[in-house]
Design a protein around this motif. Structure first.
Motif, PDB file in Angstrom:
ATOM      1  N   SER A  35      37.253  50.208  42.614  1.00  0.00           N
ATOM      2  CA  SER A  35      36.982  50.804  41.303  1.00  0.00           C
ATOM      3  C   SER A  35      37.884  51.998  41.027  1.00  0.00           C
ATOM      4  CB  SER A  35      35.511  51.212  41.207  1.00  0.00           C
ATOM      5  OG  SER A  35      35.203  52.236  42.139  1.00  0.00           O
ATOM      6  N   ILE A  36      38.320  52.686  42.084  1.00  0.00           N
ATOM      7  CA  ILE A  36      39.234  53.821  41.919  1.00  0.00           C
ATOM      8  C   ILE A  36      40.672  53.334  41.801  1.00  0.00           C
ATOM      9  CG2 ILE A  36      40.145  55.905  43.010  1.00  0.00           C
ATOM     10  CD1 ILE A  36      37.394  56.225  44.372  1.00  0.00           C
ATOM     11  N   LEU A  37      41.067  52.433  42.691  1.00  0.00           N
ATOM     12  CA  LEU A  37      42.459  51.978  42.724  1.00  0.00           C
ATOM     13  C   LEU A  37      42.847  51.212  41.467  1.00  0.00           C
ATOM     14  CD1 LEU A  37      42.639  50.856  46.458  1.00  0.00           C
ATOM     15  CD2 LEU A  37      43.854  52.793  45.433  1.00  0.00           C
ATOM     16  N   GLU A  38      41.942  50.411  40.930  1.00  0.00           N
ATOM     17  CA  GLU A  38      42.301  49.644  39.737  1.00  0.00           C
ATOM     18  C   GLU A  38      42.567  50.571  38.554  1.00  0.00           C
ATOM     19  OE1 GLU A  38      39.095  46.919  39.241  1.00  0.00           O
ATOM     20  OE2 GLU A  38      37.687  48.416  38.473  1.00  0.00           O
ATOM     21  N   LEU A  39      41.878  51.710  38.515  1.00  0.00           N
ATOM     22  CA  LEU A  39      42.142  52.688  37.465  1.00  0.00           C
ATOM     23  C   LEU A  39      43.459  53.415  37.709  1.00  0.00           C
ATOM     24  CD1 LEU A  39      38.610  54.260  36.924  1.00  0.00           C
ATOM     25  CD2 LEU A  39      39.835  52.723  35.382  1.00  0.00           C
TER      26      LEU A  39
ATOM     27  N   HIS B  24      36.843  40.666  51.146  1.00  0.00           N
ATOM     28  CA  HIS B  24      36.064  40.631  49.902  1.00  0.00           C
ATOM     29  C   HIS B  24      36.983  40.399  48.698  1.00  0.00           C
ATOM     30  CE1 HIS B  24      32.806  42.075  52.396  1.00  0.00           C
ATOM     31  NE2 HIS B  24      33.531  43.114  52.753  1.00  0.00           N
ATOM     32  N   TRP B  25      37.936  39.518  48.881  1.00  0.00           N
ATOM     33  CA  TRP B  25      38.993  39.326  47.901  1.00  0.00           C
ATOM     34  C   TRP B  25      38.482  38.800  46.560  1.00  0.00           C
ATOM     35  CZ3 TRP B  25      40.313  34.533  45.826  1.00  0.00           C
ATOM     36  CH2 TRP B  25      39.695  33.424  46.410  1.00  0.00           C
ATOM     37  N   VAL B  26      37.420  37.984  46.574  1.00  0.00           N
ATOM     38  CA  VAL B  26      36.903  37.438  45.316  1.00  0.00           C
ATOM     39  C   VAL B  26      36.389  38.565  44.426  1.00  0.00           C
ATOM     40  CG1 VAL B  26      35.073  36.036  44.285  1.00  0.00           C
ATOM     41  CG2 VAL B  26      36.369  35.159  46.230  1.00  0.00           C
ATOM     42  N   ASP B  27      35.621  39.481  44.999  1.00  0.00           N
ATOM     43  CA  ASP B  27      35.096  40.601  44.222  1.00  0.00           C
ATOM     44  C   ASP B  27      36.230  41.455  43.653  1.00  0.00           C
ATOM     45  OD1 ASP B  27      32.493  39.829  44.794  1.00  0.00           O
ATOM     46  OD2 ASP B  27      32.385  41.082  46.592  1.00  0.00           O
ATOM     47  N   VAL B  28      37.243  41.689  44.471  1.00  0.00           N
ATOM     48  CA  VAL B  28      38.372  42.503  44.021  1.00  0.00           C
ATOM     49  C   VAL B  28      39.125  41.796  42.896  1.00  0.00           C
ATOM     50  CG1 VAL B  28      40.599  43.476  44.708  1.00  0.00           C
ATOM     51  CG2 VAL B  28      38.612  43.702  46.217  1.00  0.00           C
ATOM     52  N   LEU B  29      39.361  40.515  43.057  1.00  0.00           N
ATOM     53  CA  LEU B  29      40.089  39.762  42.038  1.00  0.00           C
ATOM     54  C   LEU B  29      39.335  39.744  40.714  1.00  0.00           C
ATOM     55  CD1 LEU B  29      42.398  37.939  41.136  1.00  0.00           C
ATOM     56  CD2 LEU B  29      41.190  36.000  42.176  1.00  0.00           C
ATOM     57  N   GLU B  30      38.034  39.494  40.771  1.00  0.00           N
ATOM     58  CA  GLU B  30      37.246  39.472  39.539  1.00  0.00           C
ATOM     59  C   GLU B  30      37.216  40.843  38.876  1.00  0.00           C
ATOM     60  OE1 GLU B  30      34.162  35.831  40.672  1.00  0.00           O
ATOM     61  OE2 GLU B  30      33.534  37.919  40.926  1.00  0.00           O
ATOM     62  N   SER B  31      37.209  41.889  39.691  1.00  0.00           N
ATOM     63  CA  SER B  31      37.170  43.237  39.137  1.00  0.00           C
ATOM     64  C   SER B  31      38.472  43.582  38.424  1.00  0.00           C
ATOM     65  CB  SER B  31      36.890  44.252  40.252  1.00  0.00           C
ATOM     66  OG  SER B  31      36.743  45.555  39.730  1.00  0.00           O
ATOM     67  N   VAL B  32      39.605  43.340  39.067  1.00  0.00           N
ATOM     68  CA  VAL B  32      40.876  43.697  38.434  1.00  0.00           C
ATOM     69  C   VAL B  32      41.163  42.816  37.225  1.00  0.00           C
ATOM     70  CG1 VAL B  32      41.809  44.615  40.588  1.00  0.00           C
ATOM     71  CG2 VAL B  32      42.284  42.233  39.966  1.00  0.00           C
ATOM     72  N   ALA B  33      40.692  41.564  37.262  1.00  0.00           N
ATOM     73  CA  ALA B  33      40.904  40.682  36.114  1.00  0.00           C
ATOM     74  C   ALA B  33      40.158  41.178  34.883  1.00  0.00           C
ATOM     75  CB  ALA B  33      40.464  39.260  36.452  1.00  0.00           C
ATOM     76  N   GLY B  34      39.123  41.974  35.107  1.00  0.00           N
ATOM     77  CA  GLY B  34      38.361  42.502  33.989  1.00  0.00           C
ATOM     78  C   GLY B  34      38.950  43.751  33.375  1.00  0.00           C
ATOM     79  N   ILE B  35      39.954  44.352  34.039  1.00  0.00           N
ATOM     80  CA  ILE B  35      40.483  45.628  33.546  1.00  0.00           C
ATOM     81  C   ILE B  35      42.005  45.633  33.405  1.00  0.00           C
ATOM     82  CG2 ILE B  35      40.608  46.660  35.857  1.00  0.00           C
ATOM     83  CD1 ILE B  35      39.776  49.313  34.657  1.00  0.00           C
ATOM     84  N   TRP B  36      42.699  44.812  34.184  1.00  0.00           N
ATOM     85  CA  TRP B  36      44.159  44.817  34.165  1.00  0.00           C
ATOM     86  C   TRP B  36      44.717  43.857  33.114  1.00  0.00           C
ATOM     87  CZ3 TRP B  36      45.942  44.398  39.994  1.00  0.00           C
ATOM     88  CH2 TRP B  36      45.705  45.621  40.629  1.00  0.00           C
ATOM     89  N   PRO B  37      45.963  44.086  32.680  1.00  0.00           N
ATOM     90  CA  PRO B  37      46.655  43.084  31.855  1.00  0.00           C
ATOM     91  C   PRO B  37      46.793  41.779  32.638  1.00  0.00           C
ATOM     92  CG  PRO B  37      47.838  45.184  31.843  1.00  0.00           C
ATOM     93  CD  PRO B  37      46.789  45.296  32.898  1.00  0.00           C
ATOM     94  N   VAL B  38      46.732  40.670  31.944  1.00  0.00           N
ATOM     95  CA  VAL B  38      46.710  39.374  32.613  1.00  0.00           C
ATOM     96  C   VAL B  38      47.944  39.147  33.480  1.00  0.00           C
ATOM     97  CG1 VAL B  38      47.754  38.163  30.657  1.00  0.00           C
ATOM     98  CG2 VAL B  38      46.287  36.917  32.253  1.00  0.00           C
ATOM     99  N   GLU B  39      49.080  39.687  33.060  1.00  0.00           N
ATOM    100  CA  GLU B  39      50.300  39.444  33.831  1.00  0.00           C
ATOM    101  C   GLU B  39      50.283  40.132  35.195  1.00  0.00           C
ATOM    102  OE1 GLU B  39      51.212  42.618  30.641  1.00  0.00           O
ATOM    103  OE2 GLU B  39      50.170  40.678  30.788  1.00  0.00           O
ATOM    104  N   TRP B  40      49.359  41.037  35.425  1.00  0.00           N
ATOM    105  CA  TRP B  40      49.273  41.713  36.722  1.00  0.00           C
ATOM    106  C   TRP B  40      48.554  40.871  37.769  1.00  0.00           C
ATOM    107  CZ3 TRP B  40      47.941  47.630  36.005  1.00  0.00           C
ATOM    108  CH2 TRP B  40      48.964  48.239  35.271  1.00  0.00           C
ATOM    109  N   TRP B  41      47.793  39.869  37.343  1.00  0.00           N
ATOM    110  CA  TRP B  41      47.042  39.078  38.322  1.00  0.00           C
ATOM    111  C   TRP B  41      47.196  37.568  38.151  1.00  0.00           C
ATOM    112  CZ3 TRP B  41      43.795  36.031  35.536  1.00  0.00           C
ATOM    113  CH2 TRP B  41      43.318  36.510  34.307  1.00  0.00           C
ATOM    114  N   ASP B  42      47.810  37.138  37.059  1.00  0.00           N
ATOM    115  CA  ASP B  42      47.862  35.703  36.781  1.00  0.00           C
ATOM    116  C   ASP B  42      48.642  34.929  37.840  1.00  0.00           C
ATOM    117  OD1 ASP B  42      47.131  33.547  35.173  1.00  0.00           O
ATOM    118  OD2 ASP B  42      49.017  33.590  34.064  1.00  0.00           O
ATOM    119  N   ASP B  43      49.644  35.564  38.453  1.00  0.00           N
ATOM    120  CA  ASP B  43      50.455  34.863  39.447  1.00  0.00           C
ATOM    121  C   ASP B  43      49.739  34.704  40.788  1.00  0.00           C
ATOM    122  OD1 ASP B  43      50.524  37.600  39.941  1.00  0.00           O
ATOM    123  OD2 ASP B  43      52.494  37.512  40.891  1.00  0.00           O
TER     124      ASP B  43
END
Length: 409
Positions: free
Chosen positions: A93-97, A119-138
């Motif tokens: 929650s801190i790093l994604e900000l 716990h990669w699933v939780d992290v992926l779902e969290s960043v997908a909710g806040i980051w631009p799509v191009e940061w995680w789509d790949d």
């Protein structure tokens, strides 16, 4: 009120930088730049140890802002990703900000964790909710390769929807045009269950759950004193919700409940009086506030504060206690309620509190500060920062922008 503790950990005094940072007070963020070396150590400590009194308290944006503002490296936060599930969530929650604010190191640390972390699933779902799509789509191929089928996924949200793995439907969809309507037990049957002293707590809880979803049931009122759990320590689940639906109808009996020696019944009565009581109920509400302060019961005084605020200056006797709660509580979620109550009861001298609130860990407190902080250079600078901060909550950014557009007044 300076010796609060959380488990086996004691909060530092509220007039110290450490104590302020532990509580998420705005003054802590304001003081931190004056002693950056000490502040850095204390911020990292606050990252490693979760000083929130309750899970609803916010700290992630507060700590991310301190790390960014003090120019601190995110390494200790990154290290926390390797901890247990709670530590990983806190770090994420801190790093994604920080990534949103421009930290490439924070961004890459989270992407690397998605590739290899537990716990990669939780992290992926969290960043997908806040980051631009191009940061995680790949990361789609990485995620598909890591899925074992045992994970509990948020199928109706990104990234799964974007990647075509979301919106799972039942193998046997209900025919179109067919609706089912559940008809529960009659009110008479529900009340009979609650009135029977031999009924198990579980059955009573089910009956109360049903009543809580229906229109107010006045015949529940005389049954309330007998609806404690078998051990007498707490109300049967769903009782408070069902009683609250009664609103002012329950106020006459609530006065007797509030005076009861059983804590659960007394608190049930106080909650009703706080929301629906009359001027004659002020002494009971103020006694309860004093009891919470003496016992350092940090969960619940916000309800008392809101109730006292209804009476305005007539509740002036409660103002000193409300000020102490605002200053000292480690339960930051409730802090805005104390400031709102003071504004209604005794608003003199709140300019400093409103200004400090611009740095508070709670977004509701920041919004209060935006609305009421005095129009001085320090406040205007902070408003500009809040408006332009990419880490900030949308409603806070919007409120700051509106205040600035109005000339800061």
């Amino acid at each position: 009120m300076s010796d609060e503790s959380a488990g086996d950990r004691a909060y530092a005094p509220v007039d110290s930088l450490k104590g302020l940072l532990q509580r998420g007070r705005g003054l802590g963020a304001m003081w931190a730049p004056d002693d950056p070396a000490t502040a850095a150590e204390l911020v990292y400590e606050a990252v490693r140890q979760d000083w929130r009194w309750d899970s609803v308290d916010d700290r992630h944006l507060y700590l991310a802002g301190l790390i960014q503002g003090l120019g601190l490296a995110p390494d200790p936060v990154v290290s926390l990703l390797a901890g247990d599930e709670d530590e990983c969530e806190r770090a994420t929650s801190i790093l994604e900000l920080l990534a949103v604010s421009g930290s490439a190191e924070a961004r890459e640390a989270l992407r690397a964790y998605v590739r290899e972390g537990e716990h990669w699933v939780d992290v992926l779902e969290s960043v997908a909710g806040i980051w631009p799509v191009e940061w995680w789509d790949d990361l789609a191929d990485v995620a598909r390769a890591r899925l074992s089928g045992e994970e509990s996924l948020l199928w109706r949200s990104d990234p799964w929807v974007r990647w075509g793995t979301g919106h799972r439907t039942s193998a046997h969809p209900r025919p179109q045009g067919v609706q089912t309507v559940e008809v529960g037990p009659s009110r008479r049957r529900l009340l009979a269950v609650l009135a029977d002293p031999d009924t198990a707590d579980g059955a009573k809880a089910e009956a109360l759950h049903t009543l809580a979803g229906r229109p107010p049931e006045p015949d529940l009122i005389p049954l309330v004193p007998g609806l404690g759990t078998a051990d007498g320590e707490r109300p049967v689940p769903w009782l408070v919700r069902a009683v609250e639906r009664l609103g002012a109808l329950a106020a006459p009996e609530a006065r007797a409940w509030a005076a009861d020696e059983r804590g659960w019944l007394s608190w049930t009565g106080i909650r009703i009086l706080a929301e629906h009581g009359e001027a004659r109920d002020l002494p009971a509400l103020m006694r309860e506030l004093a009891a919470h302060e003496e016992a350092r019961q940090w969960c619940g005084p916000d309800r008392l504060a809101a109730g006292l605020a209804r009476f305005g200056p007539a509740a002036a006797e409660a103002a000193p206690a409300l000020r102490r709660f605002w200053l000292c509580t480690p339960h930051s979620y409730e802090r805005p309620a104390y400031l709102k109550a003071l504004a209604a009861i005794d608003p003199a001298g709140l300019d400093r509190a409103y200004t400090e609130s611009l740095w508070d860990c709670e977004s509701n407190a920041r919004v209060l500060g935006i609305a009421s902080a005095p129009d001085v250079p320090l406040a205007r600078q902070r408003l500009t920062r809040l408006r332009d901060d990419p880490m900030e909550e949308p409603e806070v950014r919007a409120a700051a922008g509106e205040r600035l557009a109005a000339g800061g007044r």
